[in-house]
Design a protein around this motif. Structure first.
Motif, PDB file in Angstrom:
ATOM      1  N   TYR A 210       0.833  -1.200   0.000  1.00  0.00           N
ATOM      2  CA  TYR A 210       0.000   0.000   0.000  1.00  0.00           C
ATOM      3  C   TYR A 210       0.870   1.252   0.000  1.00  0.00           C
ATOM      4  O   TYR A 210       2.009   1.232   0.477  1.00  0.00           O
ATOM      5  CB  TYR A 210      -0.891   0.062   1.259  1.00  0.00           C
ATOM      6  CG  TYR A 210      -1.850  -1.079   1.413  1.00  0.00           C
ATOM      7  CD1 TYR A 210      -2.979  -1.184   0.603  1.00  0.00           C
ATOM      8  CD2 TYR A 210      -1.641  -2.051   2.389  1.00  0.00           C
ATOM      9  CE1 TYR A 210      -3.873  -2.234   0.755  1.00  0.00           C
ATOM     10  CE2 TYR A 210      -2.531  -3.096   2.551  1.00  0.00           C
ATOM     11  CZ  TYR A 210      -3.643  -3.188   1.721  1.00  0.00           C
ATOM     12  OH  TYR A 210      -4.515  -4.233   1.876  1.00  0.00           O
TER      13      TYR A 210
ATOM     14  N   ILE B 190      -7.898  -0.047   7.036  1.00  0.00           N
ATOM     15  CA  ILE B 190      -8.042  -0.765   5.767  1.00  0.00           C
ATOM     16  C   ILE B 190      -8.543  -2.182   6.020  1.00  0.00           C
ATOM     17  O   ILE B 190      -9.467  -2.663   5.360  1.00  0.00           O
ATOM     18  CB  ILE B 190      -6.703  -0.803   5.002  1.00  0.00           C
ATOM     19  CG1 ILE B 190      -6.298   0.609   4.569  1.00  0.00           C
ATOM     20  CG2 ILE B 190      -6.801  -1.707   3.778  1.00  0.00           C
ATOM     21  CD1 ILE B 190      -4.897   0.685   3.977  1.00  0.00           C
TER      22      ILE B 190
ATOM     23  N   TYR C 299      -3.464   1.218   8.558  1.00  0.00           N
ATOM     24  CA  TYR C 299      -3.526  -0.182   8.110  1.00  0.00           C
ATOM     25  C   TYR C 299      -4.709  -0.904   8.743  1.00  0.00           C
ATOM     26  O   TYR C 299      -5.428  -1.656   8.067  1.00  0.00           O
ATOM     27  CB  TYR C 299      -2.214  -0.879   8.453  1.00  0.00           C
ATOM     28  CG  TYR C 299      -2.149  -2.321   8.025  1.00  0.00           C
ATOM     29  CD1 TYR C 299      -1.963  -2.663   6.697  1.00  0.00           C
ATOM     30  CD2 TYR C 299      -2.283  -3.339   8.960  1.00  0.00           C
ATOM     31  CE1 TYR C 299      -1.908  -3.994   6.306  1.00  0.00           C
ATOM     32  CE2 TYR C 299      -2.223  -4.672   8.587  1.00  0.00           C
ATOM     33  CZ  TYR C 299      -2.038  -4.998   7.252  1.00  0.00           C
ATOM     34  OH  TYR C 299      -1.998  -6.318   6.874  1.00  0.00           O
TER      35      TYR C 299
ATOM     36  N   ILE D 113      -9.443   1.544  -0.462  1.00  0.00           N
ATOM     37  CA  ILE D 113      -8.232   1.904  -1.192  1.00  0.00           C
ATOM     38  C   ILE D 113      -8.528   2.329  -2.622  1.00  0.00           C
ATOM     39  O   ILE D 113      -7.628   2.826  -3.314  1.00  0.00           O
ATOM     40  CB  ILE D 113      -7.208   0.741  -1.199  1.00  0.00           C
ATOM     41  CG1 ILE D 113      -7.767  -0.472  -1.955  1.00  0.00           C
ATOM     42  CG2 ILE D 113      -6.798   0.368   0.214  1.00  0.00           C
ATOM     43  CD1 ILE D 113      -6.745  -1.578  -2.134  1.00  0.00           C
ATOM     44  N   ASN D 114      -9.755   2.170  -3.068  1.00  0.00           N
ATOM     45  CA  ASN D 114     -10.120   2.580  -4.425  1.00  0.00           C
ATOM     46  C   ASN D 114     -10.651   4.009  -4.494  1.00  0.00           C
ATOM     47  O   ASN D 114     -10.994   4.489  -5.575  1.00  0.00           O
ATOM     48  CB  ASN D 114     -11.166   1.625  -4.998  1.00  0.00           C
ATOM     49  CG  ASN D 114     -10.631   0.207  -5.137  1.00  0.00           C
ATOM     50  OD1 ASN D 114      -9.557   0.004  -5.695  1.00  0.00           O
ATOM     51  ND2 ASN D 114     -11.359  -0.768  -4.606  1.00  0.00           N
TER      52      ASN D 114
ATOM     53  N   VAL E 170      -5.055   6.393   0.471  1.00  0.00           N
ATOM     54  CA  VAL E 170      -4.396   5.088   0.423  1.00  0.00           C
ATOM     55  C   VAL E 170      -4.595   4.495  -0.971  1.00  0.00           C
ATOM     56  O   VAL E 170      -5.638   4.685  -1.590  1.00  0.00           O
ATOM     57  CB  VAL E 170      -4.944   4.115   1.499  1.00  0.00           C
ATOM     58  CG1 VAL E 170      -4.640   4.623   2.893  1.00  0.00           C
ATOM     59  CG2 VAL E 170      -6.438   3.896   1.336  1.00  0.00           C
ATOM     60  N   LYS E 171      -3.555   3.809  -1.438  1.00  0.00           N
ATOM     61  CA  LYS E 171      -3.626   3.188  -2.765  1.00  0.00           C
ATOM     62  C   LYS E 171      -3.019   1.806  -2.711  1.00  0.00           C
ATOM     63  O   LYS E 171      -2.151   1.518  -1.890  1.00  0.00           O
ATOM     64  CB  LYS E 171      -2.865   4.037  -3.789  1.00  0.00           C
ATOM     65  CG  LYS E 171      -3.466   5.397  -4.054  1.00  0.00           C
ATOM     66  CD  LYS E 171      -2.664   6.146  -5.108  1.00  0.00           C
ATOM     67  CE  LYS E 171      -3.264   7.521  -5.380  1.00  0.00           C
ATOM     68  NZ  LYS E 171      -2.474   8.261  -6.401  1.00  0.00           N
ATOM     69  N   ALA E 172      -3.466   0.947  -3.604  1.00  0.00           N
ATOM     70  CA  ALA E 172      -2.873  -0.379  -3.731  1.00  0.00           C
ATOM     71  C   ALA E 172      -1.450  -0.238  -4.246  1.00  0.00           C
ATOM     72  O   ALA E 172      -1.112   0.713  -4.950  1.00  0.00           O
ATOM     73  CB  ALA E 172      -3.696  -1.238  -4.685  1.00  0.00           C
TER      74      ALA E 172
ATOM     75  N   PHE F 279       0.546   5.136   1.545  1.00  0.00           N
ATOM     76  CA  PHE F 279      -0.202   6.029   2.438  1.00  0.00           C
ATOM     77  C   PHE F 279       0.317   7.457   2.254  1.00  0.00           C
ATOM     78  O   PHE F 279       1.526   7.690   2.327  1.00  0.00           O
ATOM     79  CB  PHE F 279       0.007   5.657   3.912  1.00  0.00           C
ATOM     80  CG  PHE F 279      -0.467   4.288   4.310  1.00  0.00           C
ATOM     81  CD1 PHE F 279      -1.320   3.538   3.500  1.00  0.00           C
ATOM     82  CD2 PHE F 279      -0.052   3.734   5.519  1.00  0.00           C
ATOM     83  CE1 PHE F 279      -1.748   2.264   3.881  1.00  0.00           C
ATOM     84  CE2 PHE F 279      -0.484   2.472   5.910  1.00  0.00           C
ATOM     85  CZ  PHE F 279      -1.327   1.740   5.087  1.00  0.00           C
TER      86      PHE F 279
END
Length: 207
Positions: free
Chosen positions: A5, A171, A168, A178-179, A185-187, A7
């Motif tokens: 991920y 999530i 975390y 995350i989308n 936050v991103k993959a 952040f």
């Protein structure tokens, strides 16, 4: 390098509370007593390991001067975490916390993790704000709290780690999607052209 991920962090607070010094210590394990005030924003990244997963932190250090506040606010949006910093040796920086917090909550998502940091606790003989005052303020406003020293590195690593753990956990609980870009936050992705675990760069803007 691979990471699970990404952040996005921002560091905010009055001028000269040690925001840039905290970032420098976290990224490079270095402390510089005298350096220029941040103009606009600075930027750096570093990877951490949480739950046996690589997490990349993208950290934006914003200027504390009123002149550059509007620039800093543009980086608030889409942040997963904020480090709100005051100087324990200068009560006026503690007294400004409400202004900074109101700004954050006006421009950021409701699930942002906010860490309140009382910096410069190595200067005990110059202290104007007690640790219990910081703890009480954090408890009243639902913030995480740490006292740190950018000079000695005391609790600096822990402040960033604790904030990352909180993100975390959100999530894992499904609180942060995350989308959705606004959550900060991103993959993860695989980076083939970065041989080191972190790099630093700057984005300095005056207008």
């Amino acid at each position: 390098m691979s990471y699970e991920y990404l952040f996005k962090y921002i560091i905010i607070g009055d001028v000269a509370v040690g925001k840039s010094s905290l970032l420098m210590q976290f990224l490079d394990k270095q402390f510089t007593r005298d350096h220029d005030s941040t103009i606009g924003v600075d930027f750096g990244t570093r990877q951490l390991t949480l739950d046996q997963k690589q997490i990349k932190l993208q950290i934006w250090d914003t200027a504390g001067q009123e002149t550059f506040r509007s620039i800093g606010r543009s980086y608030y949006r889409g942040s997963a975490a904020a480090l709100l910093v005051y100087d324990v040796t200068k009560r006026r920086t503690y007294n400004q916390l409400n202004t900074w917090l109101e700004d954050l909550r006006r421009h950021c998502g409701s699930h942002m993790v906010i860490m309140l940091i009382g910096n410069k606790n190595d200067l005990e003989d110059q202290r104007e704000v007690g640790k219990e005052e910081g703890e009480d303020y954090a408890a009243q406003h639902g913030l995480i709290f740490k006292e740190t020293s950018a000079k000695t590195f005391a609790e600096v690593e822990e402040a960033f780690m604790l904030t990352a753990k909180s993100i975390y956990e959100k999530i894992q609980l499904g609180v942060l999607d995350i989308n959705r870009d606004e959550n900060g936050v991103k993959a993860g992705v695989v980076l083939h052209d970065r041989p080191t675990s972190f790099f630093r760069t700057s984005d300095r803007r005056c207008c």
